[in-house]
Design an enzyme around this catalytic site. Sequence first.
Site, mmCIF file in Angstrom:
data_model
loop_
_atom_site.group_PDB
_atom_site.id
_atom_site.type_symbol
_atom_site.label_atom_id
_atom_site.label_comp_id
_atom_site.label_asym_id
_atom_site.label_seq_id
_atom_site.Cartn_x
_atom_site.Cartn_y
_atom_site.Cartn_z
ATOM 1 N N ARG A 73 0.630 -1.244 0.095
ATOM 2 C CA ARG A 73 -0.041 0.122 0.132
ATOM 3 C C ARG A 73 0.836 1.153 -0.215
ATOM 4 O O ARG A 73 1.801 1.164 0.804
ATOM 5 C CB ARG A 73 -0.913 0.075 1.207
ATOM 6 C CG ARG A 73 -2.252 0.751 0.977
ATOM 7 C CD ARG A 73 -3.129 0.632 2.362
ATOM 8 N NE ARG A 73 -4.070 -0.449 2.117
ATOM 9 C CZ ARG A 73 -5.301 -0.510 2.859
ATOM 10 N NH1 ARG A 73 -5.307 0.409 3.959
ATOM 11 N NH2 ARG A 73 -5.942 -1.499 2.892
ATOM 12 N N SER A 175 -8.512 0.400 0.599
ATOM 13 C CA SER A 175 -9.715 0.319 1.540
ATOM 14 C C SER A 175 -10.145 1.735 1.860
ATOM 15 O O SER A 175 -10.533 2.631 1.146
ATOM 16 C CB SER A 175 -9.168 -0.375 2.595
ATOM 17 O OG SER A 175 -10.185 -0.560 3.487
ATOM 18 N N ARG A 337 -15.462 -2.995 5.587
ATOM 19 C CA ARG A 337 -15.643 -2.610 7.060
ATOM 20 C C ARG A 337 -17.095 -1.915 7.252
ATOM 21 O O ARG A 337 -17.559 -1.380 6.216
ATOM 22 C CB ARG A 337 -14.548 -1.537 7.491
ATOM 23 C CG ARG A 337 -13.147 -2.424 7.273
ATOM 24 C CD ARG A 337 -12.191 -1.625 7.738
ATOM 25 N NE ARG A 337 -12.316 -0.549 7.844
ATOM 26 C CZ ARG A 337 -11.533 0.619 8.584
ATOM 27 N NH1 ARG A 337 -10.922 0.040 9.566
ATOM 28 N NH2 ARG A 337 -11.634 1.704 8.488
ATOM 29 N N SER A 436 -11.062 -2.202 14.431
ATOM 30 C CA SER A 436 -11.112 -1.145 13.506
ATOM 31 C C SER A 436 -12.313 -1.369 12.495
ATOM 32 O O SER A 436 -12.114 -1.412 11.362
ATOM 33 C CB SER A 436 -9.634 -0.890 12.647
ATOM 34 O OG SER A 436 -9.541 -2.221 12.273
ATOM 35 N N LYS A 448 -12.613 -9.713 6.374
ATOM 36 C CA LYS A 448 -13.572 -8.982 6.842
ATOM 37 C C LYS A 448 -14.530 -8.597 5.855
ATOM 38 O O LYS A 448 -14.378 -8.566 4.574
ATOM 39 C CB LYS A 448 -13.194 -7.782 7.509
ATOM 40 C CG LYS A 448 -12.045 -6.887 6.958
ATOM 41 C CD LYS A 448 -11.322 -6.001 7.691
ATOM 42 C CE LYS A 448 -10.665 -5.080 6.944
ATOM 43 N NZ LYS A 448 -9.124 -5.532 7.013
#
Length: 613
Positions: A73, A175, A337, A436, A448
């Site tokens: 990233r 993300s 998320r 988180s 997730k």
Amino acid sequence: MAENAEGDLNSNVLHAPYHTGDPQLDTAIGQWLRWDKNPKTKEQIENLLRNGMNKELRDRLCCRMTFGTAGLRSAMGAGFCYINDLTVIQSTQGMYKYLERCFSDFKQRGFVVGYDTRGQVTSSCSSQRLAKLTAAVLLAKDIPVYLFSRYVPTPFVPYAVQELKAVAGVMITASHNRKEDNGYKVYWENGAQITSPHDKEILKCIEECVEPWNGSWNDNLVNTSPLKRDPLQDICRRYMEDLQKICFHRELNSKTTLKFVHTSFHGVGHDYVQLAFQVFGFKPPIPVPEQKDPDPDFSTVKCPNPEEGESVLELSLRLAEKESARIVLATDPDADRLAVAELQENGDWKVFTGNELAALFGWWMFDCWKKNKSKNADVKDVYMLATTVSSKILKAIALKEGFHFEETLPGFKWIGSRIKDLLEDGKEVLFSFEESIGFLCGTSVLDKDGVSAAAVVAEMASYLETMDITLKQQLIKVYEKYGYHISKTSYFLCYDPTTIKSIFERLRNFDSPKEYPKFCGTFPILHVRDVTTGYDSSQPNKKSVLPMSKNSQMITFTFQNGCVATLRTSGTEPKIKYYTEMCASPEQSDTALLEEELKKLIDALIEHFLEPT
């Protein structure tokens, strides 16, 4: 001759070889200008060279990205340590080399590629383009590629890897990071994110094939190769069918009077959350019109992270008030998320933390399991998982209800791998999370998943509504039954790696060499666990049960008063994070007192251990 012509640009400065006085930099500049075929990023390097910006050239060209908690990233832009066409091609060549070594049936099983909606005009870099280049590198080597024909939630990639029995997959996403960033998230054949040693080995393979191969820039292969397949319809259908496994009250959902607002934060979530609600029998949630469609600039929020709370949920809360919707669901830009807010009696909004939502999910998933379990199901085969920096509330529920709770290192990649092992061992994993706001209900995906979590929260709220109970009231009931767990997580920005290292080294040699602190201010410390060195004072052999993780800093202190505090470095940002939680027993119900004690401990932690001044 042709090679020379390419370097022969409009200024003498740009003639190879380059003499900056730094041979390593000269080589890197030469490589970049030879290999990069993206005019925009090539021009960025040429401009720096023309203006003699050697320090910035060094920063951009003399280091490479490494795998953090979420894969590669970085910011989009020119340079070997940024995300761009060339570094994605190099990363995929390394992946190819490694996978070819690991799987003799690579050419039969293929590879999955998905992407989100990020992009940067100044580098003509977008997630979709990077996904096409990833596919092209593999197609040029005769590898079948399952390339999604449009943007998808991140969990669709690990789900597709398992369902299609591919050897691996990549999701191009950063993300909830700032808009400048992008990333390259790798999943192994088991459908979990890669862990060590794969990450190290892939990096080695990337180093070995940095020069683009002949077909690597040919992104037209995506349109012409018979080996390219589009898994979108098939995977979406299978995913939605699998969702039914965690839906327990479809009939009730279809009759609920509750209204829900959903924001997809300018990302991928809208269509998929709408479909998930349909599977659960709900009317569609009300979308936030300004945030429903993809926008790589995330123009209505200061940062695209729903974890930031009310400040970034402004538009959805106002819409909910207008529509008399009591619950707001926010998926982050790649929909892995979920943030949840609920309107309270007094007209204020309660934005739940990840740990509070986990308490609700843990209660709910176990309650549904109990009511729906088969005759021969044994509670001793049931598991819930959390990362070690997350709330210990699941541990408290597990102790009382008789199922197992386990913790893993931070990062969902560790949870995914552990779930896979437990499933192979005949166990059932009901719920897993990281603080988180990363949640996983069931085990259809091994990462997730904000899409399924959104539908589950809606069902939980609708069920509670029939008994006139709000989510907040139910949370208090969970705490009253299993013990209050009050947590606070925050961070300090620190851009100097040596400062970060010295903070942690000081804790390892506190009052004398090789001695950890015995007190933090006036608070006595019961146990110390240092995952960086593999030490744990609570274990008979003084060795940490969690695998040692040398590349990141992480120390956990357990205090005599029931508080647990972890200090760690972030895997994706220049932060020192601290996670603190007061774990009380059910009979300690004076929350004001518990909160006061936690606050004092945090102040001591900052003053004595982090020393920001």
